[in-house]
Design a protein around this motif. Structure first.
Motif, PDB file in Angstrom:
ATOM      1  N   GLN A 232      78.189  55.762  28.353  1.00  0.00           N
ATOM      2  CA  GLN A 232      77.210  55.936  29.429  1.00  0.00           C
ATOM      3  C   GLN A 232      76.287  54.729  29.504  1.00  0.00           C
ATOM      4  OE1 GLN A 232      75.324  59.798  29.100  1.00  0.00           O
ATOM      5  NE2 GLN A 232      77.233  60.874  29.581  1.00  0.00           N
ATOM      6  N   GLN A 233      75.914  54.161  28.355  1.00  0.00           N
ATOM      7  CA  GLN A 233      75.039  52.989  28.356  1.00  0.00           C
ATOM      8  C   GLN A 233      75.744  51.786  28.965  1.00  0.00           C
ATOM      9  OE1 GLN A 233      71.673  53.029  27.424  1.00  0.00           O
ATOM     10  NE2 GLN A 233      71.810  51.102  28.581  1.00  0.00           N
TER      11      GLN A 233
ATOM     12  N   VAL B  13      75.676  52.083  32.728  1.00  0.00           N
ATOM     13  CA  VAL B  13      74.357  51.714  33.239  1.00  0.00           C
ATOM     14  C   VAL B  13      74.178  50.200  33.222  1.00  0.00           C
ATOM     15  CG1 VAL B  13      71.886  51.805  32.731  1.00  0.00           C
ATOM     16  CG2 VAL B  13      73.252  53.899  32.637  1.00  0.00           C
ATOM     17  N   ASP B  14      74.552  49.565  32.120  1.00  0.00           N
ATOM     18  CA  ASP B  14      74.336  48.123  31.979  1.00  0.00           C
ATOM     19  C   ASP B  14      75.180  47.305  32.962  1.00  0.00           C
ATOM     20  OD1 ASP B  14      72.456  48.508  30.023  1.00  0.00           O
ATOM     21  OD2 ASP B  14      73.799  48.074  28.336  1.00  0.00           O
TER      22      ASP B  14
ATOM     23  N   SER C   2      70.130  57.178  31.398  1.00  0.00           N
ATOM     24  CA  SER C   2      69.268  56.092  30.938  1.00  0.00           C
ATOM     25  C   SER C   2      67.869  56.171  31.526  1.00  0.00           C
ATOM     26  CB  SER C   2      69.912  54.751  31.328  1.00  0.00           C
ATOM     27  OG  SER C   2      69.006  53.689  31.271  1.00  0.00           O
ATOM     28  N   SER C   3      66.863  56.182  30.654  1.00  0.00           N
ATOM     29  CA  SER C   3      65.473  56.166  31.126  1.00  0.00           C
ATOM     30  C   SER C   3      65.151  54.820  31.765  1.00  0.00           C
ATOM     31  CB  SER C   3      64.518  56.446  29.965  1.00  0.00           C
ATOM     32  OG  SER C   3      64.696  55.485  28.928  1.00  0.00           O
ATOM     33  N   GLU C   4      65.809  53.763  31.309  1.00  0.00           N
ATOM     34  CA  GLU C   4      65.585  52.443  31.905  1.00  0.00           C
ATOM     35  C   GLU C   4      66.058  52.428  33.357  1.00  0.00           C
ATOM     36  OE1 GLU C   4      66.625  47.680  31.200  1.00  0.00           O
ATOM     37  OE2 GLU C   4      67.766  49.223  30.125  1.00  0.00           O
ATOM     38  N   TRP C   5      67.249  52.992  33.611  1.00  0.00           N
ATOM     39  CA  TRP C   5      67.733  53.054  34.991  1.00  0.00           C
ATOM     40  C   TRP C   5      66.771  53.880  35.840  1.00  0.00           C
ATOM     41  CZ3 TRP C   5      71.638  50.787  37.760  1.00  0.00           C
ATOM     42  CH2 TRP C   5      71.793  51.280  39.065  1.00  0.00           C
TER      43      TRP C   5
END
Length: 330
Positions: free
Chosen positions: A124-125, A128-129, A171-174
């Protein structure tokens, strides 16, 4: 009266009767309704509506969820279609009453075109990346070499909402940098209109990766296996989509979502797609609208969903949708 005169009169009456019948029958057979919206389920809608064309002709325009909701709110179509449930502020503008129901399910694949990258698996990361632009070469994924070209939707899209909703859950960043919506400010990539447009970008660009309804994964385009909440790498299929959709709980407007479902067999980015109809103000077209939309939910139509890489509705969701269609009035 001579036999010849009788024959002439009988022939004239028969001709008039046939003419009257021909004037009436096409009108019954050619009832026409129009709809517009999501490209995600377009292949399913077009196939399903063909099955009722001898009774109701349905003109469905695959223009994206955003445009479909706008046309529905404006009242320029008999029904709208969207991959994101209608928002309360939009529903409030519809004075004829909103009827919303799930029509079919589907999975959103992370799809790619890279001949030397077989059986791509993404955490999943990593997913997102890629869409944040942090992963920009295939070397970083250990799956071939070269630059990654990200493809995304350029139009307002319920597919985009479902996809970015899942990325926000991953992702909290997304979530803080991009968020979720039918349209977002993409950090990187090339836009295409509709699932068709994104498919075209990926198909014509070796090294491209983007997001598509599973039904558009064909030819040079392959789907990545995506890691789910349970840690398993799962491909988007009818079975993995059904496992995910079983986690969705519908509200009173038959809306519901689960952007990162539980279960070892669940594909993480699975969604329902909705039809928007009017409760009143349909006039003489009401029976035709009910007939066409009920046919979408029939065993025959839902039975075609699997062959088109969609997830057929079952159980309580299907029952709730049928009940909603029955509320469409004049």
């Amino acid at each position: 009266m001579t036999f010849a005169k009788k024959a002439l009169i009988a022939g004239t009456v028969a001709a008039i009767g046939a003419g009257a019948a021909s004037a009436v029958l096409p009108a019954l057979a050619q009832a026409t309704i129009s709809g517009a919206g999501a490209t995600f389920p377009a292949a399913f809608y077009q196939r399903a509506f063909a099955g009722v064309a001898n009774k109701v002709r349905v003109n469905y325009q695959s223009v994206g969820s955003g445009s479909g909701v706008r046309q529905y709110v404006a009242g320029t179509v008999e029904f709208g279609a969207t991959d994101e449930p209608i928002k309360a502020k939009e529903a409030a503008k519809v004075k004829r009453g909103v009827i919303q129901f799930p029509a079919v399910g589907g999975t959103i694949a992370i799809a790619y075109n890279k001949a030397d990258c077989k059986n791509l698996k993404l955490t999943q990361q990593q997913a997102v990346d890629i869409f944040l632009g942090k992963i920009n070469t295939w070397d970083q994924l250990k799956c071939g070499k070269g630059k990654i070209t990200v493809a995304h939707r350029s139009d307002g899209s319920g597919t985009t909402f479902a996809f970015t909703n899942s990325l926000s859950a991953f992702s909290s960043e997304w979530k803080s940098k991009v968020g979720e919506g039918k349209s977002v400010k993409w950090p990187v990539g090339v836009g295409g209109k509709g699932n068709e447009g994104v498919s075209g970008v990926i198909q014509n660009t070796p090294g491209a990766i983007g997001y598509l309804n599973q039904s558009y994964v064909k030819g040079a385009i392959k789907a990545a296996a995506l890691q789910n909440k349970a840690g398993k790498f799962v491909l988007p299929t009818e079975e993995s989509g059904a496992a995910a959709l079983n986690n969705i709980k519908l509200d009173s407007m038959l809306a519901g979502e689960e952007p990162n479902p539980s279960g070892a067999n669940s594909y993480p980015i699975s969604t329902l797609t909705w039809i928007l109809a009017y409760k009143t103000g349909n006039g003489d077209k009401a029976p035709a609208i009910r007939q066409a939309l009920m046919f979408l939910l029939s065993p025959k139509a839902q039975g075609q969903a699997s062959s088109l890489d969609f997830v057929p509705l079952k159980g309580s969701i299907l029952s709730a949708s049928k009940k909603a269609v029955g509320q469409i009035g004049r």
